[in-house]
Structures are given as structure tokens and as C-alpha cells.
Scaffold this motif. Sequence first.
Motif, PDB file in Angstrom:
ATOM      1  N   ALA A  61       0.835  -1.199   0.000  1.00 19.17           N
ATOM      2  CA  ALA A  61       0.000   0.000   0.000  1.00 19.17           C
ATOM      3  C   ALA A  61       0.873   1.253   0.000  1.00 19.17           C
ATOM      4  CB  ALA A  61      -0.927  -0.003   1.222  1.00 19.17           C
ATOM      5  N   GLU A 109     -11.517   5.484   9.445  1.00 19.52           N
ATOM      6  CA  GLU A 109     -11.690   4.050   9.222  1.00 19.52           C
ATOM      7  C   GLU A 109     -12.980   3.737   8.475  1.00 19.52           C
ATOM      8  OE1 GLU A 109     -11.411   2.466  13.115  1.00 19.52           O
ATOM      9  OE2 GLU A 109      -9.274   2.926  13.325  1.00 19.52           O
ATOM     10  N   GLY A 112     -12.647   3.331   4.761  1.00 25.25           N
ATOM     11  CA  GLY A 112     -12.053   2.105   4.250  1.00 25.25           C
ATOM     12  C   GLY A 112     -12.984   0.907   4.278  1.00 25.25           C
ATOM     13  N   LEU A 115     -13.577  -0.802   0.941  1.00 26.14           N
ATOM     14  CA  LEU A 115     -12.487  -1.650   0.451  1.00 26.14           C
ATOM     15  C   LEU A 115     -12.465  -2.987   1.169  1.00 26.14           C
ATOM     16  CD1 LEU A 115      -9.873  -2.092  -1.173  1.00 26.14           C
ATOM     17  CD2 LEU A 115      -8.637  -0.953   0.693  1.00 26.14           C
ATOM     18  N   TRP A 116     -12.746  -2.976   2.477  1.00 29.96           N
ATOM     19  CA  TRP A 116     -12.643  -4.191   3.284  1.00 29.96           C
ATOM     20  C   TRP A 116     -13.820  -5.141   3.062  1.00 29.96           C
ATOM     21  CZ3 TRP A 116      -9.806  -7.551   5.422  1.00 29.96           C
ATOM     22  CH2 TRP A 116     -10.274  -8.389   6.426  1.00 29.96           C
ATOM     23  N   TRP A 144      -5.432  -4.938   4.912  1.00 31.69           N
ATOM     24  CA  TRP A 144      -6.300  -3.927   4.304  1.00 31.69           C
ATOM     25  C   TRP A 144      -7.504  -3.600   5.179  1.00 31.69           C
ATOM     26  CZ3 TRP A 144      -4.108  -1.759   0.159  1.00 31.69           C
ATOM     27  CH2 TRP A 144      -3.126  -2.496  -0.506  1.00 31.69           C
ATOM     28  N   PRO A 146      -9.797  -1.639   7.574  1.00 29.47           N
ATOM     29  CA  PRO A 146      -9.878  -0.196   7.812  1.00 29.47           C
ATOM     30  C   PRO A 146      -9.244   0.191   9.141  1.00 29.47           C
ATOM     31  CG  PRO A 146     -11.988  -1.032   7.018  1.00 29.47           C
ATOM     32  CD  PRO A 146     -11.124  -2.232   7.291  1.00 29.47           C
ATOM     33  N   CYS A 147      -8.245   1.057   9.089  1.00 32.61           N
ATOM     34  CA  CYS A 147      -7.521   1.480  10.287  1.00 32.61           C
ATOM     35  C   CYS A 147      -7.066   2.913  10.091  1.00 32.61           C
ATOM     36  CB  CYS A 147      -6.326   0.553  10.542  1.00 32.61           C
ATOM     37  SG  CYS A 147      -5.272   1.076  11.914  1.00 32.61           S
ATOM     38  N   TYR A 151      -4.052   4.369   7.673  1.00 34.96           N
ATOM     39  CA  TYR A 151      -4.380   5.292   6.590  1.00 34.96           C
ATOM     40  C   TYR A 151      -3.632   6.615   6.737  1.00 34.96           C
ATOM     41  CZ  TYR A 151      -8.269   2.199   5.359  1.00 34.96           C
ATOM     42  OH  TYR A 151      -9.023   1.125   4.969  1.00 34.96           O
TER      43      TYR A 151
END
Length: 235
Positions: A61, A109, A112, A115-116, A144, A146-147, A151
Motif C-alpha cells: 500500500a 476508518e 475504508g 475496500l474491506w 487492508w 480499515p484502520c 491510513y
Amino acid sequence: MTDLYLLLTAFTLGLFGGAHCVGMCGGIMAALSSGMAPGKGRLLPLLLSYNLGRILSYSLAGALMGSLGWALQQQGSLVVTGMRTLAGVMLIAMGLYLANWWRGLVMVERAGALLWKPLQPYASRLLPVQSAGPALLLGLLWGWLPCGLVYSTLIWAATQGSALDAAQLMLAFGSGTLPLMLGAGILSSRLGDVMRNRTTRGLAGMLVILFGLWTLPGGHQQWLMQLFQPLAAGT
């Protein structure tokens, strides 16, 4: 090659953000440990494989964000200034988060989650993990998750304008999360207590905030640079 003080900063972000990482991935750590009582010697390879996969995802990433950062920086000095400003703001937000003074990064988060969502079913199918291969794959997927902390570090890494430099920063960040993520043994327990200590978190947060202020473009960098000179001289 990324400057050592930048790598140390990324490592510090991961180290002191490790408590948050344990909260996000603690369930996976428990899942990796379940059913392993007859052969506890197999647990460490699973944990190492999982965390290797997770850190590799962070580095990938970082490379992607670094490439994007390079492309954006070709658009002119105004874009570069905007990227540095965003990076400084995110570092300050990270410092406030690490010190537990403001937890606004949690809102990041939510972005994201899209994406997750498609990755989550694949990660779930790998449980329970019984060998290093699936553990590595699980880590690659879980990287990946969300965090906000990850990020924010990615946004900072993108300002390096290089895929390699950004990947190195994310590798250092991921390595910083390892002590608490491995989570076993007396050393990890004691380290966890230290990381959660209010004074320790406050000092770590202040250091990151100062670095964020220094990252922001402007004339204030000259006197802030004096605070970082001892560290730079030591590296």
C-alpha cells in the motif's frame, strides 16, 4: 534511501499505536491460537507468518501511495505544498490519537469499509488457521482492514514522492507494531503496560505532533529544526 529519522518516526508510530492494532486484530490473534494446545511450538510460526503478510500489505500500500504521491508532485509546487500540509495535519492528528487526546482518526476508518467489505469473506474462509501458508495469506488480506492509524501513515508516506521510500516507511511502521502484535510472553505483557501508560503515550504523542508541525510548510520550520537537530546528528 529514506532518512533514518523518518524510518524511526514511522517505527515509533507503529510501536505506540500497537495497542490500537491489538484491539483491531486481537480476535485474529485468538483465532490463530485456538486449537493449538497440543502443539504450542506451532503457534509462533503462525503468528510470524500472519504478521509478515500484514506488514507486506502495508508495504505494498505504501508503494502504491508513494507512486500516487510522485504523480501528484509532478503537477507543480502548489500540489507539493498541499501534500505537505495534509501530511503535517495527519501527523498532528496521529499524535493526538497516540496521546489519547482526540480520537477523530476513527472516522477515517469508515472510509475504508468499502475496500474491506469484499475482502472480509475471503479472510473468514481461512479460519481456523492450521499452517503458515494460510496464516500468511490471512495477514495479506487483514492488512487492508480499515484502520485510521494505517491510513494516516499512508498519507504521510505518500508525500515522500517515491514508491520505494513510501514502502520503506510502511515497512518500518509495520515492524513497530510487531512487539505488541506477537502478544505472547512476559516481555510483551510488560511492554503493553508501558505502551498504555498515560505518560508514555503523552510523550510519544507530543513527539509526533512536533514532527507534524515541522512537516507543515512555513517559516516556523527554522526554530522547530533546532529541536530535531540532536536527533538528526545522532543518525
